[in-house]
Every structure is written in structure tokens, then in C-alpha cells.
Design a protein around this motif. Structure first.
Motif, PDB file in Angstrom:
ATOM      1  N   PHE A  33       0.817  -1.209   0.000  1.00 53.15           N
ATOM      2  CA  PHE A  33       0.000   0.000   0.000  1.00 53.15           C
ATOM      3  C   PHE A  33       0.845   1.249   0.000  1.00 53.15           C
ATOM      4  N   ARG A  34       2.078   1.145   0.484  1.00 54.01           N
ATOM      5  CA  ARG A  34       2.997   2.263   0.289  1.00 54.01           C
ATOM      6  C   ARG A  34       3.104   2.562  -1.204  1.00 54.01           C
ATOM      7  N   PHE A  72      -0.242   4.014  -2.548  1.00 56.23           N
ATOM      8  CA  PHE A  72      -0.494   5.399  -2.119  1.00 56.23           C
ATOM      9  C   PHE A  72       0.499   6.353  -2.772  1.00 56.23           C
ATOM     10  N   HIS A  82      -2.162   7.907  -5.157  1.00 55.41           N
ATOM     11  CA  HIS A  82      -2.851   8.888  -4.295  1.00 55.41           C
ATOM     12  C   HIS A  82      -1.981  10.102  -4.108  1.00 55.41           C
ATOM     13  N   ALA A 137      -1.559  -2.203   5.800  1.00 57.93           N
ATOM     14  CA  ALA A 137      -2.146  -1.238   4.890  1.00 57.93           C
ATOM     15  C   ALA A 137      -2.536   0.026   5.648  1.00 57.93           C
ATOM     16  N   GLY A 138      -3.053  -0.170   6.837  1.00 58.19           N
ATOM     17  CA  GLY A 138      -3.469   0.967   7.634  1.00 58.19           C
ATOM     18  C   GLY A 138      -2.294   1.861   7.982  1.00 58.19           C
ATOM     19  N   TRP A 149      -1.385   3.825   5.120  1.00 59.38           N
ATOM     20  CA  TRP A 149      -2.329   4.927   4.948  1.00 59.38           C
ATOM     21  C   TRP A 149      -1.999   6.059   5.915  1.00 59.38           C
ATOM     22  N   TRP A 150      -1.699   5.636   7.150  1.00 60.26           N
ATOM     23  CA  TRP A 150      -1.415   6.589   8.220  1.00 60.26           C
ATOM     24  C   TRP A 150      -0.194   7.440   7.861  1.00 60.26           C
ATOM     25  N   TYR A 189       1.357   7.682   4.671  1.00 59.61           N
ATOM     26  CA  TYR A 189       1.477   8.320   3.359  1.00 59.61           C
ATOM     27  C   TYR A 189       0.270   9.142   2.964  1.00 59.61           C
ATOM     28  N   ILE A 190      -0.887   8.848   3.554  1.00 60.51           N
ATOM     29  CA  ILE A 190      -2.068   9.610   3.169  1.00 60.51           C
ATOM     30  C   ILE A 190      -2.445  10.597   4.275  1.00 60.51           C
ATOM     31  N   ALA A 191      -2.654  10.069   5.475  1.00 61.99           N
ATOM     32  CA  ALA A 191      -3.098  10.920   6.566  1.00 61.99           C
ATOM     33  C   ALA A 191      -1.976  11.819   7.026  1.00 61.99           C
TER      34      ALA A 191
END
Lengths: 102, 190, 495, 627
Positions: D434-435, D438, D442, D524-525, D528-529, D531-533
Motif C-alpha cells: 500500500f505504500r 499510495f 494517491h 495497509a493501515g 495509509w497513516w 502516506y495519506i493521513a
């Protein structure tokens, strides 16, 4: 059998063969080399005839007659080659035939 | 007196004498072949050699071979030789010119080695079976006998001999054909 | 009255049919040389010769099929067996390919004679491989040798052709004289000229250690070694191979070697089984000498034909190994190896011939450069031949070497296998050297390239090369049937 | 048509394509070459499907046939020729190789469009498929070895396809050398097996293997493992795989994801009887797989090249397969091979679309926000990523969990260590996958993307998108072939060839599923934490990961430098003074000998005659002396 043993004939045969070989090894004129080859073949022929007499079989004589024909053939081809070379003005000396070497 | 001696040893001495003469001629002419500097003389020496060989053949009861030797070999083949030598002219090469060299030394060595080896081989056998030749009938070596052999046991040898001679004839034509003929034919080819 | 007393032997025409076919073609060609106009001679004689090779091939194949049991024919002069028939097949194949290679050869007026002699030479070879007495051996040997002397010298315009012919004749005559004298000594010792009779007489009269017989054997070996161009009797080979017209060289490399080696095996196993101790060692020594000299000298050659000549000397060594092993496996290995070897030889020299015609001069490592790009098919063919000579997989050379080595191994001669392996390793250097040169474009090659368009497409030569290549590759894949052929052929001999 | 006939068609169809393309040369257009290659592989696939269908109609015990086209050599017990083995395992692999391979070759038509040497490329591709099919279909050990070698060769040619790039050449060489090490141990093992059992047939060799001593068995198994490890890029012979990404992307997909690298897994499954007899080596295989999967996951975390991330994930996933077959759960390993072929080929091809769209750029730091520009690609990439991370209902979930469950079934200290490593791997998988998603799709669009992305060009031609779509469907659905506690399509199919040596219980399956899904989601979380949040700055790269655990440096220090140093020392101390220059000295000496031999060849005919006479004289003396 009257006269000398077969061994004596063979001695002469061996001598002729060796003399012929010496001629091939020593002489530079291709004509004499051919003559020496004839000498070798005749040495062998004498041996064949002598052995034919020894064993009382005809095979040796037949062999010798065939060798005569072969020797004549070699001479024809050899002389043909020598004549062809002479026409092309190549030196008639086997030591000068060194275009092919290495 | 002399007739008594002759009678005693029958033809034996005569045979020895003839053998000795022919053998000597053989050896001498053989040496002559390889040592004359002029090919013409060498060829003549070879004719002598072949003739004396024929005598030896006669002594070995090979009459037909002896006759063939004189007629075909000494007669026909050597004549051809002489023609070619005459055509090319006498180009002499002196066999010993330039003194001894390694090659000559080795050549003589090899030839002598072969001679000695064969003589040793003969010596090892001498007095053994080589002194006991087979009994032969009267027609041994006669043309009839040779003819019979050529038609029976050695039929194929006879045939092959003719093939070899034919090929040699072709070779003579191919190698000896004159340059003018070649040019003429090539012109026709163009 | 006399005629009634003569019982001529039964003539087995079928047994001689391959040789007779070739001889017949030779005669037709000779007549064509006289009767036909110049313009039609070439295609007529070439087609007749090619047809004769095909016919002889078919005849030999039939002979192979119909002769499961060896049988001496024509008063013991020749033998009708599978061993000879298989060798005849190889010779005819090589001859057929050579006709294709010769098609565009520059022959001036002697085209018809050339093909006549080619067919006659092959006829002599086919005869020789069936010979079973010393008279037939000597005669058939001279038969094809004289043809080859003339063929070597036939291109009188080629520099070195006459020289090659004369050298071959002189040394060849010298070698034959030794063979003849040796035969005389063997005859003197045993009173026989037939191979089997010699062996029987040797056994019956206790002549195993007879000095005459042994000396005769030595001389015969020298004569045979000469024809097989095995060291130390090889020295004529490079000069003659280089000087002779290239199609003739290819034919000689393939067919003469086949004939000489097959004859050697037959003669030694049938006439001298008692002397096995002597000749196996002698042949092993010849093999080692050939491998050493052939490979070392090939390393430094720049002339491709000469390099291939040395390579053929080294291959004489490789193929003497199975003969020296003196066992049934060896016979099989030899017969098998000769199949791809002959094909590779003809094809390799064919490519050289093509390049030679293109450049109008001798082919060297320098001016063969770029052949792989300019003539992809010929380049690839030469490449495959080099792989085959080097004994790499996907060519029959690999299997051939493998079998040859296993024959020596079976004999217990690991040292010979090691020598063979080392020789193979050395040979890779020059075989790959040639492959590298093929794909390397040197400036000299570009300047030598023929000016003014493409050279004529040599369809006949390319077909011949393609056929040879097919054999080289197929002999790798179809090992099993070929080995079976070789096995049945070798079983004609008693080891 | 029987399955045997169709198997032959399957095997030779690509080879025919190679020959046609090679001989045709310029007579075919470039596109025609691509079509021929694709068509031939498609024909292979069709043949494989027919073979599979025919086999389905037969009783499970009657699904194994050996068909020999011709015998090349037979000596005693040793029969060897061109034969194919048609059994459930080989048909399984045929389907995977020709199916996925066909899609990738189809994709290549679009991807390679305009390349100067398309014909060569397609000839190589078809050659590769043929080699791979030979490997999996070969009916005896030598054919397996031939296929093995040919696969290595094709891969070498394809990696170095862009021969004007030095990096590609270096990578090709590295792959070749690493594989050659494996090939060597593999060949040695095979020869040992042949020498000891005297046969080349799988069945006979395996049954005779029972009589061999433990030492011999371990040696054979180790040799086989060496080959498998090298080809499948497992520790310690893995360093070639990431570098091999220098080849065209479809090549990466075909060779370094879907097919070639899984050959090691196939080998272990195929030679399972040997490994079972040498259980130490089988455990080693499992352990190597487990360590590789964690280590490759760690390295993947810090890579910045999109293809390298996927490459390391390949290593990691193959680690799972090794773990599976090493534990004796052959069907699970092969099942993961199948699903992996789908989702990894999908990821590579989707990455290829991205690279294609960005004019060849592979650095993920220059990407971002591509979701809006490439929605279809994003969707399929996400499918691949979810599948890779083992999130239900995508296929990776179904195939990865049985392997993890198998570690539990194995039990003991060994089993539990394996379990921990395996679930650690799932966490890492979720994180790096997911890295990648994202970073690439994203976030804010990088300036580079705006500059290079060609809006008219879109996401690529249909020939590229179609295979990607098919693979996406496969990646989604392939998992349902086998559902824990439900049905066992793959296991029961492979049962006659490679019966598993352990059976997992439903409880174990459940534990494994829950743990792995949770950890995968956790990974994945966290991604997300980070790279996205943007709750946290992206952590600095760990040097160990960055430097790939210093394996390249280690090999350099262990082999390359000592070799060079030794050579230098030897040259200075021994060869310089003594021989006069190492191999050059020997070569010079040999050439000198050659020149000397040539010098004997004086051209003087009398010398030749003299040599003949003198040799004869010597020979006669020797004969007379020893007679």
C-alpha cells in the motif's frame, strides 16, 4: 631349388627398396624421385616373387604383375604432372615447391 | 676335367654365378639410379636394373613375370620416361652438392635403418623355413598358370588393374593436354 | 580344352553394384568429354555423376539390407557385408555433396574429366572398403589415389594446385611402396594374401611372434596411417589440402579418411587379431600424436583451409581412438562418428569454396570476416560445422566423441580419454576463433567484397551444404537408429 | 484428441513460432511477428485446456501418462529421448505458463510497439515459453535439465534485450552467473541421481531412491535445492532478480513474476519424493523461504523504483511458496503459485502501463496522484495489491493462508518460528504494497507527472489493457478454486502427483486467516497513516533495507575481491617471475608449440617423406622389440 636360398633374393629386394627410399629422400629432381619410387616398387616386387617361389603359390606373382601396372600408372601421372609444371615454367626441383608450407 | 666339375654340382654353380651377376647388377644399377646427377643416365640405369631383375625372376621360376618385366616395364614404361626426359632436356641436379646436411644425414640414416631392419628380420628367419621352398610343378610361373590365376582366384585384381591403367591414361590426357587446346575450348565456351 | 579346365569364380554383381555404378558413370563422363559439345558437358556430366552417386547410395543401402551375414565373394577378393555397405553409404553421400560443391568450380576444359575422376575415385573407395585381400587393397588404394593425384592438380591455374598434386604423388607413392613392401612381408610370412587366411595361418603355424609378419604389419600400419593422415605420417596433409581445389579437398577430407579408417579397422581386426597387443598400442600412439600435432598447429593458422586441414589431422586422432580400443563398441563408434564427420568436412570446405569464389583469393581468418552477416546461411552452416568439429551438443560430433571416448574407456584406457578431452578443449580455441571471425567485420573484408552486385547464387552448393547440415544435426537427434546401423555393420567384424 | 496429442501441440507450438519468426526475417512485418508469437502461445493454451478437460474425464488414478516421441539413446536401463509427462502437475503448470504467458505476449504487442528489434523480442519470448513448457512437460530428468538451461538462456537474452544499455548487460550477466551456479548444482544432483539409480525416468528414479544412503540423498536434495534457490531467487542466490528489472516490463512480468522464478517451486513439488527422503533439506527449503519472505519484504519497504518494489515482493511471495512446499503442503504451494502468477503479472503489467504513460520513468518519488489520470489502471492495480496483501475475497487470501496454517500444523519450535515469520511477512506485505499504491496513485500529483503525462495517449492501447483486464479477473476469482473448509479443487487435482504430507485442520485455517488478514490490514493501515493521513513523517530509510542487507557488498567482498586479489598476488608472486604472465603465458607457450609444429611443415616434400620413413623405422624397431 638350385642356387641361393630365397633369403638371398630377399636381401637384394631389401637393398633395392632401401636404395629407392634413399633416392626419394635425397634427390631434388622430380624425375629421379619418380625413378626412385619405381626402384622401391621393384624391390617389393622382387620380394613378392621370391615369396611366391618360397610358398609355391601364384598369388605373389599376380601381385607383382598388378604392381607393374600400378607403377606404370603412377609414372604416367607423375610424368604428366612434371610436364605440366615444366610448361608453366616452374622449376623442376622439389625443394622449390614451398609455396604451400607452415 | 671341367666337364666333371660341372657334372658334379650340376647347374648349381652356374645358377649361383648367374644369380651373383644379376644381383650385383641390380644393386649397382640401383645405386646408380639414385646417384647419377643426370636423369637420363638414371633412367638408363633403371632399365638395366629392371633387366637384371628379370633374370632374378627367371631364377625364381617366374617366367611370365620376367617376360612382362622386360616387355612392358623396361620396354614401354621406360621409353616413355626417356621421351619425357628428352623433352624436358637434361636438367642435372647433383645429389651431393652442397656437402653434408642434417637432412641428408637423416635421410641416409632412415634408409639404412629400414634396410638393416629388413635384413635383421630376414636374419632372424634365415636357415628356417626360408630355406625350404615349396616343391613346384613345371608350369609354375608359366603364362598358362598366370592366365589361369588371373581368370580364377584373382579375377578381380585383373579387372582393377585395367581400371587403374585407364585412369592413368585419363590423367595423362588431363595433365598433359596442351594449352592451345584449352584456349580453343574456352573460346568455344564463351 | 584349356578353357574347359578353367572354372571362373561366380561373380556377385550385386555386391559390386555401388562401385560399378560409379565406374559406369565415370565411363559415360569420359565419353561425354569426347562426344558432347563443350557447352553441354558440364551439366550433363555433373548430373550423370550426381545420379551415379544416388544410384550407388541406393545400391549400397540395398546391399546393407540384404547382407546380414558377411560373405566373401569373387574368390575372396572382396566381402559382401554391412560394414562395407555402410562405409560405401558414407562415401557416396560425401561424393554427392561434393558434386554440388563442384558445380560452379572453374575448370576450364576439363569438366567432364573432373567428374569422371570424381566418380572413379569414389568407386575405388567403395571397392576398397570391401576388400579382403592384400592385392585388392593395394590395387583399390592406388585406384582412388591416382584419381586424387590428378584431381588435386586439375585446376592448373590455381597457384599451388600442381605443387599439391606432385607432393601428394611423391609422398603418396612413397607411402604406398611401404604398404606394398609390408604386404609382401606378410605374404612371405604366411603365404596368404586373404585377410582371414592370414589370421588362420598365423594361428595355425604359430606365427604370432614371427619377425616378418610383425615388420610387415608395421609397414602396413605406416601406409594406412598415411592415407588416414594420422601423425606422424600426416605431413603431406596441410599442403595438399591447401593446394588442391577446395571441392576436392572437401571430398578427400571426408571420403579418403572414411575409407582409410574403415579399411584400417577391417584389416587389423580380420587379418591381425593375434597381433592386437601391438597394433592397439601403436594406434593409440598415433592417435595421441595426431591430436597433439593437429590441434597445436591448427592454433596458429590464419588460412582457413589449412586450419581445417590440421583439424582433419586431429580428427584422424579422434577416430583412431575407437580403432585403438579394438572392441565392438569402438567399431560402432567409428562408423557412427564418420557420418557426421564426413558431412561436416564437406560442408566446411564447401563454405570455404564459396567464399573463395567470391573473393578470388585464398580464404583467411581476416577475409572471412563478415561472412556471417553477408551470407547468413553459409555463415550459420560454417558455425554449425565448427560446433560439430568441437564436439558440442546439437551436432553429431558430440555423440561421436562421446562414443569414441567410451570405447577407449571400455578398453580401460582412461589416459587416452583424458588426452582426447584436453585436445577437445584446445580445439575449442581455434574453432571458436573462426566463428568469431565470421561475425566480425574487418575493414579488409569490406574492401575485398566483390564489386558490382551479388555473386551468383550457388544453388547447388547451398543445397549440398544444407544436406550436410541436415546430416550433422540429424545425427545428433537420430542417434539411436544410426547407432543401430553402425552396430549391425560393426557386427560383421569379429573383435 | 487425447491429452497426449494436445500436450505435444502445446509444447511445440511456440517452438514453431520461433523458427517461423527467425527464418522469416524481414518477410514478416514487426506486428506479424507479435501476432505469430501470441497466436502460438494461445494455441498452446488452448491445447493445455483441451488436455486438462480430457483429463478431467478420467479417473484420478489414470491421469498420468508418459509419451515418448522418439528414443535418443538407450543403453541398458538408460532410455532417454524426447518424451513428455502428462500428469495433473504438468497440466497445471502448462495452464499457468501458457495462459499467463499468452496474455503477457499479447500485452507486449502494444508495449514493444515501435521498438527496432520487435522480431527478435518476440522470437525470444516464444523461445522462453517453449523452454518453460519443456521444463514442466519434460518426461525425464535430462529434458527437465535442458528446459532449465534453456529457460536461463532465454531469460539472459531477454534481460539483456536492450543491449545498448550497460546496466541491462550487467544485469543479464549477473542473472546468468547466479543461475549458472544453480544449474551446476542441479546438474550435479541429477547426474548423481542417474549414476546411483541408473535411470532417467522420474517414476523409476524415485522408486529406486528409497534404496539410497542418507548421505547420497541429502547431497542430491541439496543440489536440487541449489538449482531451485537460484532460479527462484531465494536466499542466498537472490541478488540477480531485482537487477533483472532492466529488461522490458513484460519480460519482468513473464519471467520474473509469473513463470520462470516459480520453476524452483515446481522442481521441489516434482521431486517431492527425494525431498521427503531427505527431510533435513526439505526443512532447509522451508526455512530459506521463510527468511527470504521477511527479508525481501523489509527491502521492498524502502525501494523507490516501482518495478523493484514488485520484484522484491515477488521474492517474498516465492518465499511463501517455498515455505509451503518445504513443509510438504505441495498443493498449497502450487496454489499460491497460480494465484501469484495472476496478481503479480497483473501488477507488473499495470506498472508497465504507468511506466509507459510516464515515458519510461520508474521512480515512485516522481509519481503520485495518478488515480485521476488513469482510473482503469488504478482499479486493476488495486485489485492486484489487495490480492497480494491477502485481503479477502481476492485470490491471495485463499492461497496464502493454507501455507500459514501449514506452519501451525507442523508445530514444534520450528513450526512456530515459521509461523511468526510468515505472519510477519503478511504485515510487511500490506505495508509495502500500500505504500506503493499510495505513493503512485494517491496524494498530490507530482510536477513530473504533469510534465510528462500525455493526456491524448490515455492509458494505452487495447492490446495492453485487455490482458490486464483478464488478469484482474483472474486475480479476483482464482482464489475460489479452493476454499478452506469448503472445496479443494487444487489439492484434489494434484493429489495423485504430490500428496501433501500434512493436513491442516479448519481451526488452524481459521487462525491463520484471521491473523493474516488482520496483520495485512494493519500494514495497509499504517501505510495509509504515513502516506495519506500524514500523521507522521515518512520514516528515514533503514540503511540495512536500503542496502538490501549488504548482499551485493557481501558477495563483492567474499568472492569478487578475494578472487581479484588472489589473482593479483599470484600474478605478482608466482606467474610474473615464473611463467611470465598467467594464462597469457600458457597461451603463449601453446601458441609457441603450434608455431613450432608449423615450422616443421617446411613445405619440402623430402622432409615429409623423411618423417614417414623415420617414423616407420622407429615403429618397426619397437614392434620387433616387443613382439
Amino acid at each position: 631349388m638350385k642356387g641361393p636360398d630365397v633369403t638371398w633374393y630377399l636381401g637384394v629386394a631389401a637393398f633395392m627398396f632401401a636404395t629407392g627410399a634413399l633416392g626419394v629422400l635425397l634427390r631434388r629432381s622430380p624425375l629421379i624421385v619418380l625413378l626412385s619410387l619405381e626402384l622401391m616398387l621393384n624391390g617389393a616386387n622382387l620380394a613378392l616373387i621370391a615369396f611366391s617361389r618360397l610358398h609355391g603359390g601364384g598369388a605373389g606373382q599376380i601381385f607383382a604383375l598388378s604392381v607393374m601396372a600400378v607403377a606404370a600408372s603412377e609414372v604416367v601421372v607423375g610424368l604428366g604432372l612434371i610436364v605440366a609444371m615444366a610448361r608453366r615454367n616452374l622449376t623442376l626441383d622439389v625443394d622449390k615447391l614451398t609455396w604451400l608450407r607452415g | 676335367m671341367s666337364s666333371l666339375v660341372l657334372a658334379a654340382s650340376a647347374g648349381n654353380v652356374l645358377t649361383w654365378v648367374v644369380w651373383f651377376g644379376a644381383a650385383l647388377a641390380c644393386v649397382a644399377s640401383g645405386i646408380a639410379v639414385v646417384s647419377f646427377s643426370n636423369p637420363f643416365y638414371s633412367a638408363l640405369a633403371l632399365i638395366g636394373n629392371l633387366a637384371s631383375l628379370a633374370v632374378l625372376y627367371l631364377l625364381l621360376s617366374a617366367e611370365f613375370v620376367a617376360a612382362a618385366q622386360v616387355l612392358v616395364y623396361a620396354g614401354a614404361v621406360m621409353v616413355m620416361f626417356l621421351f619425357v626426359i628428352a623433352y624436358l632436356g637434361g636438367r642435372a641436379d647433383a645429389p651431393w652438392a652442397g656437402g653434408p646436411s642434417l637432412h641428408r644425414f637423416a635421410a641416409v640414416g632412415a634408409a639404412v635403418a629400414i634396410l638393416v631392419e629388413v635384413l635383421v628380420v630376414l636374419g632372424l628367419k634365415a636357415g628356417g623355413e626360408l630355406s625350404h621352398p615349396a616343391r613346384i610343378s613345371g608350369d609354375f610361373g608359366s603364362p598358362a598358370e598366370i592366365g589361369r590365376l588371373f581368370l580364377t582366384d584373382h579375377l578381380l585384381a585383373f579387372e582393377i588393374t585395367s581400371v587403374v591403367l585407364l585412369i592413368a591414361a585419363v590423367g595423362g590426357v588431363v595433365l598433359g593436354s596442351h594449352a592451345r587446346r584449352l584456349q580453343a575450348e574456352e573460346a568455344g565456351l564463351e | 580344352m584349356l578353357a574347359s579346365a578353367i572354372h571362373t569364380p561366380h561373380v556377385d554383381w550385386f555386391a559390386m553394384s555401388p562401385a560399378l555404378t560409379l565406374l559406369g558413370a565415370s565411363a559415360v563422363c569420359l565419353m561425354a568429354a569426347v562426344l558432347l559439345p563443350v557447352a553441354t558437358r558440364r551439366w550433363f556430366t555433373a548430373w550423370v555423376t550426381a545420379g551415379a552417386f544416388v544410384g550407388a547410395f541406393v545400391a549400397a543401402a540395398l546391399l546393407y539390407d540384404r547382407s546380414p551375414h558377411p560373405q566373401e565373394v569373387i574368390a575372396g577378393a572382396i566381402v559382401r557385408d554391412r560394414f562395407g555397405a555402410l562405409a560405401a553409404l558414407i562415401i557416396c553421400g560425401a561424393g554427392l555433396a561434393s558434386v554440388g560443391v563442384s558445380w560452379r568450380m572453374r575448370l576450364r576444359a576439363h569438366t567432364a574429366e573432373y567428374y569422371a575422376l570424381l566418380a572413379a575415385a569414389a568407386g575405388g573407395m567403395v571397392f576398397l572398403v570391401t576388400a579382403t585381400n592384400l592385392i585388392t587393397v593395394f590395387l583399390a588404394l592406388e585406384w582412388f589415389s591416382i584419381c586424387l593425384y590428378i584431381l588435386c592438380a586439375i585446376d592448373v591455374d590455381l597457384e599451388g594446385s600442381l605443387e599439391a598434386g606432385l607432393k601428394y604423388l611423391v609422398v603418396g607413392g612413397f607411402g604406398s611402396a611401404f604398404l606394398l613392401f609390408g604386404s609382401a612381408l606378410v605374404y612371405g610370412s604366411t603365404g596368404k594374401v586373404g585377410f582371414a587366411d592370414i589370421a588362420r595361418a598365423t594361428a595355425a603355424q604359430g606365427l604370432k611372434h614371427d619377425s616378418l609378419l610383425v615388420a610387415g604389419l608395421a609397414m602396413i600400419l605406416a601406409g594406412l596411417g598415411f592415407k588416414a593422415s594420422a601423425a606422424p605420417f600426416h605431413m603431406w596433409t596441410p599442403d595438399v589440402y591447401e593446394g588442391a581445389p577446395t571441392p576436392v579437398t572437401g571430398f578427400m577430407a571426408a571420403a579418403t579418411k572414411t575409407t582409410a579408417l574403415v579399411l584400417t579397422l577391417r584389416l587389423l581386426t580380420t587379418a591381425f587379431p593375434q597381433e592386437k597387443q601391438l597394433w592397439t598400442i601403436a594406434l593409440a600412439v598415433f592417435a595421441v600424436a595426431s591430436l597433439a600435432i593437429g590441434n597445436l598447429a591448427a592454433l596458429v593458422q590464419r588460412n582457413v583451409k589449412r586450419m581445417l586441414a590440421y583439424s582433419s589431422i586431429s580428427h584422424a586422432g579422434f577416430m583412431l581412438i575407437p580403432i585403438a580400443a579394438g572392441n565392438a563398441l569402438g567399431g560402432r563408434a567409428l562408423l557412427y562418428y564418420l557420418i557426421p564427420y564426413s558431412a561436416m568436412s564437406v560442408a566446411a570446405f564447401a563454405v570455404v569454396a564459396a567464399r573463395e569464389r567470391e573473393l578470388g583469393q585464398a580464404v583467411t581468418f581476416e577475409n572471412i570476416a563478415g561472412l556471417g552477416w553477408e551470407r547468413p546461411f553459409l555463415g550459420a552452416a560454417l558455425w554449425a560445422c565448427m560446433l560439430g568439429f568441437a564436439g558440442l551438443p546439437l551436432t553429431g560430433g558430440f555423440v561421436g566423441k562421446f562414443y569414441a571416448f567410451s570405447a577407449a574407456y571400455d578398453r580401460g584406457w582412461v589416459w587416452l580419454v583424458i588426452v582426447g578431452a584436453v585436445a577437445t578443449a584446445v580445439s575449442l580455441y581455434y574453432y571458436f576463433g573462426l566463428v568469431r571471425a565470421l561475425y566480425m567485420r574487418a575493414p579488409s573484408a569490406v574492401s575485398l567484397a566483390p564489386s558490382g552486385g551479388q555473386p551468383p547464387r550457388e544453388l547447388a552448393l547451398q543445397t549440398a551444404v544444407l544436406g550436410c547440415l541436415a546430416v550433422v544435426v540429424a545425427s545428433f537427434f537420430a542417434v539411436e537408429p544410426l547407432i543401430k546401423l553402425a552396430r549391425m555393420a560393426a557386427s560383421s567384424l569379429v573383435f | 484428441m487425447t491429452e497426449i496429442t494436445t500436450s505435444w501441440i502445446c509444447l511445440f507450438s511456440p517452438l514453431v513460432a520461433v523458427i517461423v519468426i527467425a527464418l522469416g526475417g524481414n518477410r514478416f512485418s514487426r506486428r506479424a511477428a507479435g501476432v505469430i508469437a501470441t497466436g502460438s502461445v494461445a494455441l498452446s493454451f488452448a491445447a493445455a485446456v483441451v488436455a486438462f478437460a480430457t483429463m478431467l474425464t478420467r479417473a484420478p488414478g489414470n491421469r498420468s501418462h508418459l509419451s515418448t516421441a522418439w528414443t535418443w539413446l538407450s543403453a541398458g536401463n538408460l532410455h532417454f529421448g524426447l518424451s513428455v509427462l502428462v500428469d495433473p502437475l504438468s497440466v497445471f503448470m502448462m495452464l499457468v505458463v501458457s495462459g499467463v504467458g499468452g496474455l503477457i505476449v499479447l500485452y507486449s504487442i502494444g508495449y514493444m510497439h515501435g521498438d527496432d528489434e520487435e522480431r527478435r523480442y518476440f522470437a525470444y519470448m516464444a523461445m522462453f515459453v517453449f523452454s518453460m513448457l519443456l521444463l514442466v512437460q519434460g518426461g525425464n530428468l535430462i529434458l527437465l535439465l535442458s528446459g532449465w538451461g534453456l529457460v536461463g538462456l532465454s531469460s539472459y537474452l531477454l534481460i539483456g534485450f536492450w543491449h545498448e544499455r550497460p546496466a541491462a548487460i550487467a544485469a543479464a550477466k549477473k542473472a546468468f552467473v547466479m543461475n549458472a551456479i544453480g544449474d551446476a548444482t542441479f546438474a550435479l544432483a541429477l547426474f548423481l541421481l542417474i549414476a546411483k539409480t541408473g535411470t532417467l525416468d522420474y517414476g523409476l528414479a524415485f522408486s529406486k531412491a528409497h534404496g539410497l544412503s542418507q548421505t547420497v540423498l541429502i547431497l542430491i536434495a541439496l543440489g536440487l535445492l541449489g538449482g531451485a534457490v537460484a532460479k527462484s531467487a531465494q536466499l542466498p542466490l537472490h541478488t540477480w532478480l531485482p537487477d533483472a528489472m532492466e529488461g522490458p516490463t513484460p519480460v519482468s512480468a513473464l519471467i520474473h513474476a509469473a513463470t520462470m522464478v516459480t520453476a524452483g517451486v515446481y522442481l521441489i513439488a516434482r521431486t517431492a519424493p527425494i525431498f521427503q527422503l531427505a527431510s533435513v533439506v526439505q526443512d532447509t527449503a522451508a526455512a530459506l523461504g521463510a527468511v527470504t519472505l521477511v527479508m525481501a519484504g523489509l527491502i521492498a519497504l524502502v525501494q523507490t523504483d516501482i518495478k523493484r518494489v514488485i520484484a522484491y515482493s515477488t521474492m517474498s511471495q516465492i518465499g511463501y511458496m517455498f515455505l509451503g512446499v518445504g513443509l510438504g503442503a505441495y498443493a498449497s504451494g502450487m496454489f499460491h503459485l497460480l494465484t501469484h502468477a495472476f496478481f503479480k503479472a497483473l501488477l507488473f503489467l499495470a506498472a508497465g502501463v504507468v511506466i509507459h504513460a510516464l515515458a519510461g520513468e520508474q521512480d515512485i518519488r516522481k509519481m503520485g496522484g495518478l488515480r485521476g489520470l488513469m482510473p482503469k489502471t488504478y482499479a486493476v492495480f488495486l485489485v492486484g495489491a489487495l490480492s497480494l496483501a491477502g485481503i479477502p475475497p481476492f485470490s491471495g487470501f485463499f492461497s496464502k493462508d493454507p501455507i500459514i496454517a501449514a506452519t501451525l500444523e507442523r508445530g514444534g519450535a520450528f513450526g512456530y518460528v515459521m509461523f511468526v515469520l510468515a505472519i510477519g511477512g503478511t504485515f510487511l506485505t500490506g505495508l509495502y504494497t500500500f505504500r506503493l499504491v499510495f505513493r503512485v496513485f494517491h496524494g498530490d500529483r507530482d510536477r513530473f507527472v504533469d510534465e510528462t503525462f500525455d493526456t491524448h495517449h490515455g492509458e494505452g492501447p487495447l492490446v495492453m489493457l485487455l490482458p490486464v483486464g483478464v488478469l484482474a479477473i483472474g486475480a479476483t476469482l482464482a482464489g475460489w478454486l479452493q476454499v478452506p473448509g469448503g472445496w479443494h479443487g487444487v489439492s484434489s487435482w494434484l493429489q495423485p502427483v504430490a500428496a501433501p504430507i500434512l493436513e491442516t485442520t479448519n481451526t488452524q485455517e481459521a487462525i491463520a486467516s484471521i491473523v493474516s488478514v488482520v496483520l495485512g490490514l494493519a500494514g495497509a493501515g499504517i501505510a495509509w497513516w504515513i502516506y495519506i493521513a500524514r500523521r507522521r513523517p515518512a520514516p528515514a530509510a533503514v540503511p540495512a533495507f536500503e542496502r538490501k542487507f549488504w548482499f551485493d557488498e557481501l558477495y563483492d567482498a567474499l568472492f569478487h575481491r578475494p578472487a581479484v586479489t588472489t589473482a593479483k598476488v599470484l600474478y605478482a608472486l608466482v606467474e610474473g617471475p615464473l611463467v611470465g604472465g598467467s594464462m597469457a603465458g600458457i597461451a603463449e607457450a601453446v601458441r609457441g608449440l603450434g608455431t613450432g609444429t608449423g615450422r616443421l611443415q617446411t613445405g619440402l616434400v623430402r622432409t615429409y617423406a623423411l618423417a614417414l620413413a623415420a617414423s616407420l623405422a622407429v615403429l618397426a624397431v619397437v614392434f620387433l622389440a616387443v613382439r
